[in-house]
Enzyme design. Structure first.
Site, mmCIF file in Angstrom:
data_model
loop_
_atom_site.group_PDB
_atom_site.id
_atom_site.type_symbol
_atom_site.label_atom_id
_atom_site.label_comp_id
_atom_site.label_asym_id
_atom_site.label_seq_id
_atom_site.Cartn_x
_atom_site.Cartn_y
_atom_site.Cartn_z
ATOM 1 N N ASP A 194 0.835 -1.192 0.000
ATOM 2 C CA ASP A 194 0.000 0.000 0.000
ATOM 3 C C ASP A 194 0.877 1.252 0.000
ATOM 4 O OD1 ASP A 194 0.779 0.514 2.614
ATOM 5 O OD2 ASP A 194 -1.209 0.319 3.475
ATOM 6 N N GLU A 196 -5.933 2.430 -0.944
ATOM 7 C CA GLU A 196 -4.581 2.512 -1.489
ATOM 8 C C GLU A 196 -3.845 1.185 -1.380
ATOM 9 O OE1 GLU A 196 -4.278 4.187 2.784
ATOM 10 O OE2 GLU A 196 -5.763 4.009 1.194
#
Length: 299
Positions: free
Chosen positions: A177, A220
Site C-alpha cells: 500500500d 490505497e
C-alpha cells in the site's frame, strides 16, 4: 520460465505436458471472453494445441454452469486459426447461433454459446482489442487505477492457488500500500490523491511480468499475484516496484510529489488452508514493513 496462469485473466494451459503439446508462438494469443454468468469478463487464452471446455475440473477451460456438460467442446489450435467441435454435449455448442455439427473454424468476433454461457472469440491479430472490450473492462478493470478490480483479483488468486496445489507449481503474492496516503488527500486534495493512485498503479504495472495479475484490493492497497514464481522471484520484483515508485516524480498541476510504498511478500506453503491464508500472510508481512519504518519490502 513462467507457466501461463489461469487468466482470470484464466489462461488455458496444459497442466500436464504428457497430454498436451504447447502451440508454437503466433502473432498474439487468441482468447475467449465470457459474456455472462458468474465469471463475466473472465478471459481464457489458447496456449495449447488442444483445449477442452466444460464443467469438469479436468478441462483446460472450466465453466461452472449447470447448462454446460462436463466435457462440452474442444478447441484445436494452430498458429493460423482456432477450430471448435462439440463433444456430444447435452445442450449443444453454437457459433453465432449456428449449431456446431462438425469441427469449424472460428473468426474474430464470433459469439460462442455453450449451453446458456456466451463467450466472445478474439483472433490472434485482434487480441489488443480485448482491452477495449466494454464487457471485459466493466467486469475486470478498476476505473480509478486502470488495473484489475478486487473481484477479478481475488478470483485470479483463488484459481492460481488451486492450480498451485493441483500441479505443484510455485505461487507468490505481493501485498502493498501507499505510505502516508491520507496526507496526500489532506494536504493536496482528493483529486491529487486520485492522480497519485492512478499514476503509482501504472508505474507498478510497468514492472510486473506479463502473466502476473496486479489489482486494487481497495483504497490505497494493491496485490500482485505471481503464478509460477517462488519467494525469491517475488521479493526481487517487489524491490524493483518499490524503487520505481520511490524514484517517480508525481507531477500534478504545479506540484511535484514523491510517494513510497510498503510491501509484504509471501509464497504459497503447505500449511495454508486456502488462498485467503496466503493473502493474510502477505498482509502480515506488509504490516511488518509499516512498523519497520515504511518504504521497504518484507518477505
Amino acid at each position: 520460465m513462467s507457466v501461463k496462469p489461469p487468466d482470470v485473466t484464466t489462461s488455458i494451459t496444459a497442466g500436464d505436458s504428457r497430454t498436451f503439446r504447447r502451440a508454437p508462438p503466433a502473432r498474439g494469443r487468441a482468447c475467449l471472453i465470457q459474456y455472462n454468468g458468474e465469471a463475466l469478463g473472465r478471459r481464457y487464452f489458447f496456449d495449447t494445441r488442444e483445449v477442452t471446455l466444460g464443467r469438469s475440473p479436468s478441462n483446460g477451460v472450466v465453466i461452472l454452469d449447470e447448462s454446460v456438460s462436463r466435457e462440452h467442446a474442444k478447441c484445436h489450435v494452430t498458429p493460423q486459426l482456432v477450430e471448435i467441435e462439440d463433444l456430444g454435449s447435452r445442450n449443444g455448442t453454437y457459433v453465432n447461433d449456428q449449431r456446431v455439427e462438425k469441427r469449424s473454424a472460428m473468426r474474430d468476433g464470433d459469439i460462442v454459446r455453450l449451453g446458456s454461457i456466451l463467450l466472445k472469440f478474439f483472433a490472434y491479430n485482434n487480441v489488443e482489442n480485448v482491452f477495449h472490450d466494454k464487457i471485459y473492462r466493466m467486469a475486470t478493470i478498476d476505473a480509478g487505477t486502470q488495473v484489475f478490480n478486487k473481484a477479478y483479483l481475488l478470483e485470479s488468486l483463488e484459481a492460481e492457488f488451486t492450480f498451485s496445489r493441483v500441479y505443484n507449481r510455485p505461487l507468490a503474492v505481493i501485498y502493498y500500500d501507499l505510505d502516508f496516503f491520507k496526507n496526500v488527500n489532506d494536504q493536496h486534495g482528493h483529486a491529487c490523491g486520485d492522480f497519485v493512485l492512478l499514476e503509482s498503479a501504472q508505474v507498478a504495472k510497468a514492472c510486473v511480468r506479463k502473466d502476473d495479475v496486479l489489482g486494487r484490493l481497495g483504497g490505497e492497497e494493491f496485490v500482485v499475484v505471481l503464478p509460477n514464481a517462488d519467494w525469491q522471484v517475488a521479493l526481487e520484483l517487489a524491490e524493483r516496484m518499490r524503487k520505481a515508485i520511490e524514484a517517480h516524480a508525481f507531477v500534478y498541476e504545479s506540484k511535484t510529489l514523491r510517494q513510497t510504498v510498503s510491501m509484504g511478500v509471501s509464497e504459497n506453503k503447505a500449511e495454508f488452508a486456502d488462498f485467503k491464508a496466503l493473502l493474510d500472510s502477505a498482509d502480515q508481512k506488509l504490516y511488518q514493513s509499516k512498523h519497520g519504518g515504511r518504504n521497504r519490502v518484507t518477505g
